[in-house]
Design a protein around this motif. Structure first.
Motif, PDB file in Angstrom:
ATOM      1  N   MET A 173       0.831  -1.208   0.000  1.00 18.52           N
ATOM      2  CA  MET A 173       0.000   0.000   0.000  1.00 18.52           C
ATOM      3  C   MET A 173       0.864   1.256   0.000  1.00 18.52           C
ATOM      4  O   MET A 173       0.569   2.223  -0.703  1.00 18.52           O
ATOM      5  N   ILE A 174       1.941   1.257   0.766  1.00 22.08           N
ATOM      6  CA  ILE A 174       2.833   2.418   0.819  1.00 22.08           C
ATOM      7  C   ILE A 174       3.492   2.636  -0.538  1.00 22.08           C
ATOM      8  O   ILE A 174       3.550   3.761  -1.043  1.00 22.08           O
ATOM      9  N   LEU A 175       3.986   1.562  -1.143  1.00 20.37           N
ATOM     10  CA  LEU A 175       4.640   1.690  -2.449  1.00 20.37           C
ATOM     11  C   LEU A 175       3.648   2.133  -3.527  1.00 20.37           C
ATOM     12  O   LEU A 175       3.983   2.952  -4.391  1.00 20.37           O
ATOM     13  N   ARG A 180       1.397   6.518  -7.036  1.00 24.37           N
ATOM     14  CA  ARG A 180       0.314   7.440  -7.397  1.00 24.37           C
ATOM     15  C   ARG A 180       0.732   8.884  -7.183  1.00 24.37           C
ATOM     16  O   ARG A 180       0.423   9.761  -7.990  1.00 24.37           O
ATOM     17  N   MET A 181       1.457   9.144  -6.081  1.00 21.79           N
ATOM     18  CA  MET A 181       1.910  10.504  -5.805  1.00 21.79           C
ATOM     19  C   MET A 181       2.895  10.973  -6.875  1.00 21.79           C
ATOM     20  O   MET A 181       2.800  12.092  -7.376  1.00 21.79           O
ATOM     21  N   LYS A 186       4.070  14.123 -11.706  1.00 19.55           N
ATOM     22  CA  LYS A 186       4.518  14.157 -13.099  1.00 19.55           C
ATOM     23  C   LYS A 186       3.457  14.821 -13.977  1.00 19.55           C
ATOM     24  O   LYS A 186       3.779  15.652 -14.831  1.00 19.55           O
ATOM     25  N   GLU A 187       2.174  14.507 -13.760  1.00 20.77           N
ATOM     26  CA  GLU A 187       1.093  15.137 -14.513  1.00 20.77           C
ATOM     27  C   GLU A 187       1.034  16.637 -14.236  1.00 20.77           C
ATOM     28  O   GLU A 187       0.842  17.432 -15.136  1.00 20.77           O
ATOM     29  N   LYS A 188       1.212  17.015 -12.969  1.00 19.58           N
ATOM     30  CA  LYS A 188       1.188  18.436 -12.600  1.00 19.58           C
ATOM     31  C   LYS A 188       2.375  19.132 -13.260  1.00 19.58           C
ATOM     32  O   LYS A 188       2.253  20.273 -13.714  1.00 19.58           O
ATOM     33  N   GLY A 189       3.527  18.468 -13.327  1.00 19.37           N
ATOM     34  CA  GLY A 189       4.706  19.053 -13.981  1.00 19.37           C
ATOM     35  C   GLY A 189       4.497  19.201 -15.479  1.00 19.37           C
ATOM     36  O   GLY A 189       4.956  20.173 -16.086  1.00 19.37           O
TER      37      GLY A 189
END
Length: 192
Positions: A173-175, A180-181, A186-189
């Motif tokens: 779950m952490i990975l 996702r983060m 990357k999408e925001k960039g």
């Protein structure tokens, strides 16, 4: 007759000594009850920690002052829940109980430096907390499907196997959350 005089003199000396001993204690300064205006109850660190952990935004001095008045964790907790706050202690409180500084990670307040000028400590990440650095490198290229992330665990026979299964699910779950983060960043960039 001389015995009666000796008894009276001895009694007078005893009364004088008792008065002198009790008057020297009262001259040492005002009592906490005189300073605060009420008789303070016993407050333990456990009581302070209990309320401080439930309400971290309430200053510790406010909590201690209210506990000194009430002597009850339940009463103080109910007061916070009903009002949303507890009143600040009066200035006379700080003559008995000096201000407590909020604990800082690098104790910059105690050394005289302001927190804005101190060097920022790197925050403890989930990756470092769960020692996932080795899995991070191997799973950077591979994406974890959403079905495999939390998934339904099968009931294991022993508590050790159940614990290992739970730990593995946490790590996945952490990975997956990290992936996702990074994808969102990357999408925001790309948009900017």
């Amino acid at each position: 007759m001389s015995e009666v005089v000796n008894v009276i003199v001895a009694f007078a000396v005893i009364v004088f000594i008792v008065r002198w001993a009790t008057s020297s204690n009262s001259d040492s300064g005002p009592t906490p009850a005189d300073t605060l205006g009420f008789r303070p109850k016993n407050v333990t660190e456990d009581m302070l920690d209990t309320i401080g952990n439930m309400f971290p935004d309430i200053p510790r001095d406010n909590i201690r002052y209210d506990l000194l008045r009430t002597g009850s964790v339940e009463t103080t907790t109910n007061k916070i829940l009903e009002r949303g706050f507890i009143e600040a202690p009066p200035p006379s409180y700080f003559t008995l109980y000096p201000r407590t500084l909020a604990p800082t990670p690098n104790n910059s307040a105690a050394s005289g430096f302001s927190s804005s000028s101190s060097i920022k400590q790197p925050k403890d990440t989930l990756i470092s907390r769960y020692n996932l650095q080795s899995r991070l490198k191997s799973e950077d290229t591979a994406t974890i499907p959403d079905e495999d992330v939390g998934g339904k665990a099968k009931w294991e026979d022993t508590p050790e196997k159940r614990e290992a299964s739970l730990r593995e699910r946490k790590e996945r779950m952490i990975l997956a959350a990290r992936q996702r983060m990074l994808a969102a960043q990357k999408e925001k960039g790309n948009e900017a």
